[in-house]
Design a protein around this motif. Structure first.
Motif: not given
Length: 101
Positions: A91-99
Motif C-alpha cells: 500500500t505504501y511502496k513510496d514509504n517502505i521497501k522490504v528486501k
C-alpha cells in the motif's frame, strides 16, 4: 523511506535491519511509521515473552535483530513480521521497501 532487510538462510530469518523514516506524514502523524513500529515492537515483545535469550537486538538508531536460537516460535513470529511489513509495502511502496537477502 524505511528500508527493511531480512537475511534468510534455508527459509530461516537470521537477521533483520531497519533504517530510515517513512516520511508519509509529519512526525507523530505518520501512519506508516506507526504501523511498522507497532509491528516490530509487538514481535520483539512476543519473542522475549517466550524466551529472553532467543534474540539479540539493538534499536539505538537503526534497528538490528539477530535470531539466536532459531526455534519454531521465534521463526514463526519473525516470518509474521516479514509478511506484515510486505503487506504495508504493497500500500505504501513510496514509504517502505522490504528486501530479502
Amino acid at each position: 523511506m524505511i528500508n527493511a532487510r531480512f537475511k534468510k538462510n534455508n527459509g530461516i530469518i537470521e537477521e533483520i535491519r531497519l533504517s530510515g523514516h517513512a516520511k508519509y506524514a509529519n512526525y507523530g502523524k505518520d501512519i506508516v511509521c506507526a504501523g511498522v513500529s507497532a509491528s516490530l515492537i509487538t514481535t520483539v515483545n512476543a519473542i522475549l515473552s517466550f524466551d529472553k535469550e532467543a534474540i539479540e537486538y539493538n534499536d539505538s538508531n537503526d534497528f538490528y535483530l539477530k535470531n539466536i536460537k532459531q526455534d519454531k516460535v521465534t521463526n514463526t513470529l519473525l516470518d509474521n513480521l516479514y509478511r506484515t511489513l510486505k503487506e504495508i509495502e504493497k500500500t505504501y511502496k513510496d514509504n517502505i521497501k522490504v528486501k530479502e537477502d
